[in-house]
Enzyme design. Structure first.
Site: not given
Lengths: 785, 447
Positions: B212, B266, B269, B281
């Site tokens: 993703e 939701s 990140s 990340r």
């Protein structure tokens, strides 16, 4: 945010609390007669009151008789007198806001003889109760900045209470793992979680900066929690949370991925979205689950921010405080978890045993600046302090609430300023105690039993030490009650005063004895033994002189060891001593284990003696009587003869039959009169007697008298000798020093002997040379004549 | 169109055709092996120009015979490598499924004839509706028109529906016999993994699962490069500290790297992006859009994001939150905190009296402000730790959510004393899906 504690709770608690309590003055607001320098920290639900007072208590003093006058009446060496001494003491009392009026009335009634005009106040409730304080006490309320107070208080406890900080581990054998405070407490990060969160970087006593914060804090948990669960009280919310399952409310990684998100290393159980599952109208969620989810959300968020700030400012010590933490196991657990997760273990979440008192301590310090309390060392008084309450969530929560009603911390001003021994290899990792009874349940049980069994004897001796005072029986019973209560508390809450150790058990007993004015139960015994032993001194020296050099070295060591068998602190020995006073020095030698000893590096020591003499030896001595006079002094004499300077470090105050510095001064003078070598040593200042700063049968090398530490440094001390079970086995057995060290003890406790793989009267003779020094090279030097 | 042209002229490579040029990297439209793409890059530009100015109808003509012939060769070559229609990119998140659909508008008569019936029906169904079932929505205002991808011109449609509807969606795939189209369904987001098996067993569809974050970055950079129908994709807020004069300003991401990319779905990140393929990340937080909606539903009884935002827009969070001045009576000068700063989110709700009188709108607003401020705070700390000054916020939490975008802009500006700038993108939550579509166009060419 600074702790701006929710004041509303006091209203809530007022309805349920009975205000008409009767205060037990013996226990709570003690020493009010001379109290001054009041400070108060009024939080959302708890009030913390601080004051300075003085305690008058009896101390045993020794005074040499004027022997030139030939007082025929006594053949005693010195006279013992009990004198009144005044010691400054800090009192801190924590109670629920509901009791504030009752408490203020009580203080007003008992506050006599004070010139105090001002009360320092801090905390969110300070302004609300300002009028009440002024009316009830007639004192002017002087408000102090909360955060400044908090930091001042934090510095104070970190500096003065060795086991102040702990790591919390919910599932470990002991929930609390106490940390040795780094000698330099700065810099550190304080994360104060009040209704909001303040993150403060503290760099020195007066230098600190709020580097960040968050509005998501205890107030968010409470406010949002109350909305979601219709539960009013903070504690109840925490209880709900401890019973809930957050996974029914939170969206986890596995709810999105069906498993883990492997490429990022995110496990399936990780929370992807807090409350992510509650975005639906057609499902009910339990109060417990919502509270749990909320707790996780807030703890994780705070933990994450704390980590980001710690990383940015390169700080590894992060202390957490504020009412959100305040001893609540649930929040300590979730914060710890969060910190571990975000830093992968690089940063540990640290909590403070006296976290609730920081503001009050700081406010007090602000008001006491002219007394300059920071120039002294202070010690936690175990007799007068409540200790950390049990916070296990499984225990009855009501018991916790009740016992927490009045909580006390008392700190005594120590006569001497205490510092680290400069010869410690690594002061930051030094742990004095050999066995942590908090973690070792079997050892804990043994020692608690042992101390409880010994209690009758201690009471008996305490009474016997004051034959002229009939009320001593009653006082001794009070002592018995208090100490037994402490032991019972420690059975339930071994962590109450930091790590439980044999040392802390011994120190607690000394504190309790002092509390009931038994300053030195062994004074008479010590006196008698010193008298007797002194008579044999010359004979003992003559015997040693007659030996060859080699034989003498061994005999000297055996002498120290045999002398050390004379110990009233060890139960096995005190039984024998009491029943058979004829138990003599020679008898003790016979009892000694034959070589090879349990720990035996005599050969290395002997080899070393053939080399260059030591520059200066620091000798931590143990017992009075035979030990010091027939064991230690001849050994010291030999060192002096070799050209080694000797510093004799003895206790500042009495503990068991340990020789105090006052006694040792007299003894040494008497010996000097008989022994030219000792005399020359004293005269030429090659033999120095300095107090250790301690009144404990054990030894904490990180809290030594400043003068002693200075002399040790100035004289380039290259040998440290530690004698006796308390100082060399219960403590310092594993202590590593940056110079040569010699630890000598006889194990006079069969359980301990068993543990160490030996038997009763096994000998520990541990000679250590720090790695990488020229120990071997020195040993190759030819023997001195 | 004029604007589009001028932007192309002005920006050159960063205009709509940039996509074609970038194909030489094998990334952006992914349509060619590098050699092929670089040879045809300019052509592609021209090709697209026609569409911009004349529309799709005359795609065949114009240019010299040689040029035309070249064009045909190229088109045929591409055609061999092109994946069959329909072209979808899907991002299955925790709350929402984002679907992008490329509707070719350059279909030849020949193609039209060949096109199987259910493909046609899918196209018609998707393009002629703006709502699907009860919960599916096409964000018409986001449609990217006359876009060239993989040598084809068409419109990119942006569709979303709740992840809860996923089983129905899969069922529909089965009912429409989607598997007969032999298309590859490129999917990203956690749902690509979670629903993989359902797709296989219920609809006989194999998903091509994609990371993703890869998709997010690729999609974002692509959309930024092609622009938003002639307008810039990116914007920021001018005068973020002043609610009166705070205005949205378009801007370009000329030199996007390094950027801190904050994706608020939701959960959240946070990525540090140094180039299209080089990113990490940094961290994430579970306090995201799901938390806002979840708490709002519990606190107010609302059911949808739109409803929650609507309430929030009418509320006043200071009735719920405790401000510095509520505690100190004014600023907390010792620490340089303004009286208007929030000291404790939901802090007033500790009082029962206040809980009893609070409005749902105020609660919704406070929830929104709390979540938004927290994200801003974490993002800012990450930016400082990573030494990145450009912070780009994306994700569907920001959809129709000017309260949050403005607040984030303000928070970045205020706490960094003007050092950090918050940037936003019009297609907020769809970049993952776009990235997945691009992967489809790329992978089918790889031998």
């Amino acid at each position: 945010m600074a702790e701006c504690s929710p004041v509303d709770s006091s209203k809530a608690s007022r309805h349920t609390m009975d205000k008409s309590i009767t205060l037990p003055p013996d226990e709570i607001f003690r020493n009010l007669e001379n109290a001054k320098r009041f400070a108060i920290d009024i939080g959302g639900s708890l009030t913390k009151l601080a004051y300075y007072s003085t305690v008058q208590h009896k101390v045993a003093k020794v005074r040499s008789f004027d022997h030139s006058a030939k007082e025929a009446a006594s053949d005693k060496l010195y006279e013992i007198s009990v004198q009144e001494e005044v010691t400054p003491r800090l009192h801190f009392i924590k109670f629920e806001n509901a009791y504030i009026e009752t408490c203020l009335d009580f203080i007003k009634d008992h506050l006599v003889n004070t010139e105090t005009k001002v009360i320092k106040a801090t905390g969110g409730g300070a302004h609300k109760f300002k009028e009440l304080l002024e009316r009830k006490l007639g004192l002017r309320v002087d408000k102090e900045d909360e955060m400044t107070c908090l930091i001042k208080g934090c510095n104070f406890v970190l500096r003065n209470i060795p086991h102040e900080a702990f790591v919390y581990a919910k599932h470990a054998d002991s929930e609390f793992r106490f940390q040795t405070t780094h000698p330099d407490i700065f810099p550190y990060l304080l994360v104060n979680i009040g209704s909001g969160v303040s993150i403060v970087k503290v760099e020195s006593e007066d230098q600190f900066e709020r580097i960040g914060g968050s509005s998501i804090g205890g107030g968010t948990f409470w406010g949002l929690g109350a909305l979601l669960t219709k539960t009013k009280r903070f504690d109840e919310l925490l209880q709900l949370a401890s019973k809930g399952q957050h996974t029914s409310v939170d969206m986890l990684v596995k709810d999105i991925y069906g498993g883990s998100y492997g490429s990022l290393g995110l496990t399936g159980d990780l929370i992807a979205s807090s409350f992510g599952k509650s975005a639906t109208a057609d499902k009910e969620f339990s109060k417990e689950d919502m509270a749990k989810s909320l707790l996780h959300m807030i703890s994780n968020d705070i933990g994450q921010l704390a980590c980001l700030y710690a990383k940015l400012h390169n700080l590894s010590r992060v202390y957490f405080g504020g009412f959100f933490i305040r001893g609540h196991p649930v929040t300590m657990h979730t914060i710890t978890y969060s910190i571990n997760f975000f830093t992968k273990g690089e940063v540990q979440a640290l909590f403070l045993r006296h976290e609730g008192y920081l503001g009050a301590i700081g406010a007090f310090l602000k008001g006491a600046e002219e007394d300059n309390p920071n120039q002294y060392s202070w010690g936690e008084n175990y007799a007068g302090s409540s200790g950390l309450m049990s916070i296990s969530p499984d225990m009855n929560p009501m018991q916790r609430a009740r016992s927490g009603t009045f909580d006390m911390l008392e700190m005594d001003r120590l006569e001497r300023q205490l510092v680290n021994l400069s010869l410690l290899q690594d002061p930051s990792s030094y742990i004095p105690d050999t066995v942590d009874l908090t973690e070792d349940a079997m050892a804990r049980e043994y020692w608690l039993d042992c101390f409880e069994e010994a209690l009758d004897g201690v009471v008996k001796r305490a009474v016997a030490s004051q034959p002229d005072m009939p009320e001593s029986v009653e006082r001794a019973e009070k002592f018995r009650h208090k100490y037994r209560h402490k032991l019972q508390t420690l059975r339930q809450q071994p962590f109450a005063y930091g790590s439980l150790t044999v040392r802390s058990l011994l120190d607690t007993r000394e504190h309790c004895l002092n509390e009931f004015n038994f300053p030195d139960p062994y004074s008479k015994i010590k006196q008698r033994e010193n008298d007797v032993a002194l008579k044999f001194y010359q004979k003992a020296v003559r015997t040693l002189e007659a030996l060859s050099w080699e034989e003498r070295q061994f005999a000297l060591v055996r002498g120290v060891l045999a002398g050390n068998v004379f110990d009233w602190g060890a139960k096995a020995v005190s039984d024998v001593l009491e029943s058979d006073p004829e138990f003599g020095f020679e008898e003790a030698k016979r009892q000694l284990e034959e070589r090879p000893w349990l720990v035996d590096s005599y050969d290395q020591w002997f080899h070393r003696l053939k080399g260059r003499p030591h520059k200066c030896a620091l000798f931590f001595v143990d017992n009075s009587g035979v030990d010091i006079i027939l064991g230690v002094m001849p050994f010291v004499r030999e060192l002096l003869s070799r050209g080694t300077e000797v510093v004799l470090a003895s206790n500042s105050g009495p503990a068991l039959n340990d020789v105090t510095n006052g006694e040792l001064q007299i003894l040494t003078e008497r010996i000097a009169a008989m022994d030219p070598i000792i005399q020359a040593g004293l005269r030429e200042d090659r033999l120095t007697l300095i107090q250790s700063g301690s009144s404990s049968p054990c030894l904490d090398l990180s809290r030594l008298d400043k003068v002693l530490a200075m002399v040790v440094r100035e004289r380039n001390t290259d040998l440290v000798i530690i004698e006796g079970m308390g100082r060399a086995i219960h403590t310092n057995y594993y202590a590593t020093l940056s110079c040569e060290s010699l630890k000598m003890a006889v194990i006079k406790n069969s359980w301990l002997a068993d543990r160490l793989g030996g038997k009763l009267f096994s000998v520990v003779f541990k000679y250590e040379v720090p790695a990488g020094t020229g120990g071997l090279m020195e040993a190759t030097v030819p023997p001195s004549p | 169109m004029d604007k589009a042209k001028s932007m192309v002229d002005k920006k050159g490579a960063s205009g709509p055709f940039h996509a074609g040029q970038r194909s030489c990297n094998g990334h952006v439209n992914g349509c060619g092996n590098p050699g092929l793409a670089s040879a045809s890059g300019l052509e592609n530009n021209h090709h697209h120009h026609h569409h911009v100015h004349r529309g799709a109808a005359d795609a065949e003509c114009n240019g010299s015979p040689a040029k035309r012939s070249r064009l045909r060769r190229r088109t045929e070559s591409m055609r061999r490598h092109r994946p069959p229609f329909p072209w979808f990119g899907m991002d299955i998140g925790g709350t929402l499924v984002k679907l992008v659909y490329f509707e070719p508008v350059d279909i030849t008569a020949e193609e039209e004839q060949e096109e199987v019936e259910n493909l046609k029906s899918i196209r018609r169904y998707l393009t002629s509706n703006v709502a699907y079932g009860k919960t599916g929505v096409r964000d018409v205002h986001l449609e990217l028109r006359n876009l060239t991808m993989c040598g084809r011109t068409g419109n990119l449609h942006f569709i979303r529906f709740p992840t809860q509807a996923m089983p129905r969606f899969i069922q529909m795939g089965h009912d429409k016999n989607f598997s007969s189209l032999h298309t590859t369904l490129c999917a990203t987001g956690g749902g690509a993994y979670k629903f993989e098996n359902d797709f296989r067993t219920m609809a006989e569809l194999e998903l091509l699962k994609l990371d993703e974050l890869d998709c997010l970055i690729r999609g974002l950079l692509f959309v930024d490069r092609v622009g938003f129908n002639g307008h810039p994709e990116c914007y920021y807020f001018q005068n973020p500290s002043d609610t009166q004069s705070c205005v949205k300003q378009p801007c370009t991401l000329d030199n996007p790297f390094p950027m801190l990319l904050v994706n608020i779905g939701s959960g959240v990140s946070i990525l540090a992006v140094y180039s299209e393929d080089n990113y990490k990340r940094v961290t994430g937080t579970s306090l995201g859009g799901g938390t806002f909606l979840g708490l709002c539903c519990l606190l107010t009884g609302c059911e949808t994001f739109e409803e929650a935002l609507e309430m929030a827009s009418k509320g006043d969070s200071t009735n719920v939150d405790k401000l510095v001045k509520d505690i100190y009576g004014g600023d907390y000068e010792r620490f340089g905190l303004q009286g208007s700063a929030v000291a404790s989110s939901f802090g007033h709700m500790m009082s029962k009296e206040k809980r009893d009188t609070i409005s749902k709108e105020d609660l919704a607003r406070a929830t929104l402000v709390t979540i938004t401020n927290n994200i801003g705070s974490i993002a800012r700390m990450c930016a400082v730790n990573e030494k990145i000054e450009r912070v780009v916020f994306v994700g569907n939490f920001l959809r129709i959510n000017t309260v949050s975008t403005k607040l984030l802009a303000y928070a970045m500006d205020f706490w960094s004393k003007g050092q950090l700038r918050a940037l936003f993108l019009e297609h907020e939550g769809y970049f993952g899906a776009v990235g997945a579509l691009m992967e489809l166009l790329k992978t089918t060419e790889d031998p």
